[in-house]
Design an enzyme around this catalytic site. Structure first.
Site, PDB file in Angstrom:
ATOM      1  N   HIS A 186      27.531 -46.564 -26.843  1.00  0.00           N
ATOM      2  CA  HIS A 186      27.517 -48.032 -26.763  1.00  0.00           C
ATOM      3  C   HIS A 186      26.688 -48.614 -27.925  1.00  0.00           C
ATOM      4  CE1 HIS A 186      27.940 -47.478 -22.137  1.00  0.00           C
ATOM      5  NE2 HIS A 186      29.091 -47.953 -22.575  1.00  0.00           N
ATOM      6  N   LYS A 188      32.744 -50.261  -8.032  1.00  0.00           N
ATOM      7  CA  LYS A 188      31.921 -49.067  -7.770  1.00  0.00           C
ATOM      8  C   LYS A 188      30.447 -49.460  -7.803  1.00  0.00           C
ATOM      9  CE  LYS A 188      32.827 -48.025 -12.571  1.00  0.00           C
ATOM     10  NZ  LYS A 188      33.451 -47.308 -13.560  1.00  0.00           N
ATOM     11  N   ARG A 201      37.387 -44.589 -27.462  1.00  0.00           N
ATOM     12  CA  ARG A 201      37.005 -43.184 -27.628  1.00  0.00           C
ATOM     13  C   ARG A 201      38.266 -42.369 -27.862  1.00  0.00           C
ATOM     14  NH1 ARG A 201      33.392 -43.425 -22.366  1.00  0.00           N
ATOM     15  NH2 ARG A 201      35.068 -44.886 -21.963  1.00  0.00           N
ATOM     16  N   SER A 236      28.951 -43.087 -19.651  1.00  0.00           N
ATOM     17  CA  SER A 236      27.818 -43.285 -18.738  1.00  0.00           C
ATOM     18  C   SER A 236      27.956 -42.343 -17.544  1.00  0.00           C
ATOM     19  CB  SER A 236      27.783 -44.733 -18.247  1.00  0.00           C
ATOM     20  OG  SER A 236      27.613 -45.606 -19.330  1.00  0.00           O
TER      21      SER A 236
END
Ligand code: ADP
Length: 164
Positions: free
Chosen positions: A17, A41, A90, A128
């Protein structure tokens, strides 16, 4: 004045990030990092903790601000007078989802553009989720997050007890 937002969960912020933040801040006049509160979540870190961690690791970047937000990303962009949404890409797995989000955001507001930055190779498989998984087993995460975030993860998992 070109202002962009960089929205995400940042639970917690990783070096991937930060790479995107630094590079995006280099091409726009002002970058507002938006930390999303309303995730389905349950996040490991509270919204306040996530914002604080991001503020500390971006303290040296003069044109970067960190705010929390709730609701539609496009509305957050509008509220900040920003016409650009920055997202990191990514591997190919990000592509499908990010295209969907970008296309939908443009339908909501055609004046807002999504700008994709490809991740630095060393961070291409970093998320993460992986960082949290590793930290939950007491693994060394110093290659993936700042020392500050590594300490916060260790503290969180010490309080929670070992992962089952
Ligand atoms: P979200 O839940 O919105 O995907 P994240 O915090 O996981 O929030 O990610 C925010 C943004 O940062 C997304 O655009 C994501 O693709 C990007 N990102 C996540 N990890 C990396 C990384 N290692 N390198 C570059 N970009 C990343």
């Amino acid at each position: 004045m070109i202002r962009a937002i960089y929205p995400g969960s940042f639970d917690p912020v990783t070096l991937g990030h930060l790479d995107i933040i630094r590079r995006a801040a280099g091409v726009v006049d002002e970058l507002v990092v938006g930390v999303l509160t309303n995730k389905s979540k349950r996040p490991l870190f509270s919204i306040g903790e996530r914002v604080e961690m991001l503020k500390r690791c971006t303290a040296g970047l003069e044109n970067v601000r960190v705010l929390s937000f709730d609701g539609l990303t496009v509305e957050f962009a509008r509220s900040q007078d920003a016409r650009i949404i920055v997202r990191g890409l990514r591997a190919v797995t990000d592509f499908e989802v990010e295209m969907q989000i970008a296309q939908n955001n443009r339908i909501v507001d055609h004046n807002i553009e999504t700008m994709f930055l490809t991740t630095g190779l060393q961070y291409a498989y970093l998320s993460s989720t992986i960082v949290k998984e590793m930290a939950s087993y007491g693994a060394d995460v110093s290659n993936f997050v700042t020392p500050d975030v590594a300490a916060a993860l260790a503290e969180k998992f010490a309080a929670k007890g070992p992962a089952e």
